[in-house]
Design a protein around this motif. Structure first.
Motif, mmCIF file in Angstrom:
data_model
loop_
_atom_site.group_PDB
_atom_site.id
_atom_site.type_symbol
_atom_site.label_atom_id
_atom_site.label_comp_id
_atom_site.label_asym_id
_atom_site.label_seq_id
_atom_site.Cartn_x
_atom_site.Cartn_y
_atom_site.Cartn_z
ATOM 1 N N ASN A 66 0.826 -1.204 0.000
ATOM 2 C CA ASN A 66 0.000 0.000 0.000
ATOM 3 C C ASN A 66 0.864 1.259 0.000
ATOM 4 N N ALA A 67 1.917 1.270 0.796
ATOM 5 C CA ALA A 67 2.820 2.427 0.841
ATOM 6 C C ALA A 67 3.506 2.627 -0.505
ATOM 7 N N ARG A 68 3.915 1.534 -1.138
ATOM 8 C CA ARG A 68 4.552 1.624 -2.449
ATOM 9 C C ARG A 68 3.581 2.178 -3.489
ATOM 10 N N LEU A 69 2.331 1.729 -3.442
ATOM 11 C CA LEU A 69 1.326 2.214 -4.390
ATOM 12 C C LEU A 69 1.018 3.692 -4.164
ATOM 13 N N ARG A 70 0.952 4.107 -2.899
ATOM 14 C CA ARG A 70 0.723 5.527 -2.607
ATOM 15 C C ARG A 70 1.851 6.392 -3.159
ATOM 16 N N GLU A 71 3.067 5.895 -3.035
ATOM 17 C CA GLU A 71 4.214 6.635 -3.557
ATOM 18 C C GLU A 71 4.138 6.737 -5.077
ATOM 19 N N ALA A 72 3.736 5.645 -5.737
ATOM 20 C CA ALA A 72 3.613 5.660 -7.193
ATOM 21 C C ALA A 72 2.533 6.646 -7.633
ATOM 22 N N ILE A 73 1.435 6.685 -6.906
ATOM 23 C CA ILE A 73 0.353 7.627 -7.235
ATOM 24 C C ILE A 73 0.831 9.059 -7.049
ATOM 25 N N ALA A 74 1.567 9.304 -5.978
ATOM 26 C CA ALA A 74 2.073 10.651 -5.736
ATOM 27 C C ALA A 74 3.037 11.082 -6.843
ATOM 28 N N ASP A 75 3.811 10.140 -7.370
ATOM 29 C CA ASP A 75 4.738 10.462 -8.452
ATOM 30 C C ASP A 75 4.009 10.719 -9.768
ATOM 31 N N LEU A 76 2.900 10.039 -10.002
ATOM 32 C CA LEU A 76 2.191 10.149 -11.279
ATOM 33 C C LEU A 76 1.180 11.293 -11.317
ATOM 34 N N THR A 77 0.723 11.763 -10.187
ATOM 35 C CA THR A 77 -0.311 12.802 -10.166
ATOM 36 C C THR A 77 0.117 14.086 -10.877
ATOM 37 N N PRO A 78 1.306 14.628 -10.655
ATOM 38 C CA PRO A 78 1.687 15.840 -11.396
ATOM 39 C C PRO A 78 1.723 15.616 -12.912
ATOM 40 N N ASP A 79 2.196 14.438 -13.339
ATOM 41 C CA ASP A 79 2.222 14.136 -14.765
ATOM 42 C C ASP A 79 0.811 14.132 -15.341
ATOM 43 N N LYS A 80 -0.128 13.575 -14.601
ATOM 44 C CA LYS A 80 -1.514 13.525 -15.060
ATOM 45 C C LYS A 80 -2.083 14.934 -15.192
ATOM 46 N N LEU A 81 -1.800 15.790 -14.226
ATOM 47 C CA LEU A 81 -2.304 17.162 -14.281
ATOM 48 C C LEU A 81 -1.723 17.925 -15.466
ATOM 49 N N ILE A 82 -0.445 17.723 -15.748
ATOM 50 C CA ILE A 82 0.187 18.369 -16.895
ATOM 51 C C ILE A 82 -0.464 17.905 -18.193
ATOM 52 N N LEU A 83 -0.712 16.600 -18.293
ATOM 53 C CA LEU A 83 -1.355 16.062 -19.500
ATOM 54 C C LEU A 83 -2.772 16.584 -19.661
ATOM 55 N N GLN A 84 -3.506 16.734 -18.552
ATOM 56 C CA GLN A 84 -4.866 17.263 -18.638
ATOM 57 C C GLN A 84 -4.852 18.712 -19.131
ATOM 58 N N GLU A 85 -3.916 19.489 -18.631
ATOM 59 C CA GLU A 85 -3.789 20.876 -19.078
ATOM 60 C C GLU A 85 -3.443 20.937 -20.558
ATOM 61 N N ALA A 86 -2.547 20.064 -20.992
ATOM 62 C CA ALA A 86 -2.149 20.045 -22.392
ATOM 63 C C ALA A 86 -3.320 19.628 -23.279
ATOM 64 N N ALA A 87 -4.138 18.689 -22.791
ATOM 65 C CA ALA A 87 -5.294 18.236 -23.564
ATOM 66 C C ALA A 87 -6.331 19.345 -23.719
ATOM 67 N N ARG A 88 -6.429 20.213 -22.744
ATOM 68 C CA ARG A 88 -7.373 21.339 -22.814
ATOM 69 C C ARG A 88 -6.840 22.445 -23.725
ATOM 70 N N GLY A 89 -5.561 22.376 -24.061
ATOM 71 C CA GLY A 89 -4.973 23.395 -24.915
ATOM 72 C C GLY A 89 -4.484 24.607 -24.159
ATOM 73 N N ASN A 90 -4.248 24.484 -22.876
ATOM 74 C CA ASN A 90 -3.818 25.617 -22.064
ATOM 75 C C ASN A 90 -2.299 25.746 -22.008
ATOM 76 N N VAL A 91 -1.589 24.882 -22.678
ATOM 77 C CA VAL A 91 -0.123 24.947 -22.596
ATOM 78 C C VAL A 91 0.443 25.600 -23.821
#
Length: 91
Positions: A66-91
């Motif tokens: 569970n701790a390992r998975l939480r760490e992986a999620i924490a590492d991937l969350t910023p990448d997901k937010l960047i991709l969402q912004e790029a998909a909206r065309g805000n970058v």
């Protein structure tokens, strides 16, 4: 500094204390026999009271995963937010 006992060692000490108490020793004497302060015994009893050592080991393994998975999620969350912004065309 003393090492902390592993969960399966704690369960074994609790079982040992139960045996001593069932043989007629007082709780205080049983706690002294297994080593450690009285407060630690009661905290262990609360945390590991009715568990078998295999179940405690399984719970600890799951907590590690569970701790390992939480760490992986924490590492991937910023990448997901960047991709969402790029998909909206805000970058």
């Amino acid at each position: 500094m003393a090492k902390r006992p592993k969960p399966d060692q704690i369960v074994a000490k609790l079982l040992q204390a139960d045996v001593l108490i069932s043989q007629g020793q007082s709780v205080t004497a049983a706690i002294r026999a297994i080593g450690g302060p009285e407060a630690t015994y009661y905290r262990w009893r609360k945390d590991y009271g009715g568990l078998s050592s295999s179940l405690v080991r399984r719970i600890k393994d799951l907590e590690t995963v569970n701790a390992r998975l939480r760490e992986a999620i924490a590492d991937l969350t910023p990448d997901k937010l960047i991709l969402q912004e790029a998909a909206r065309g805000n970058v």
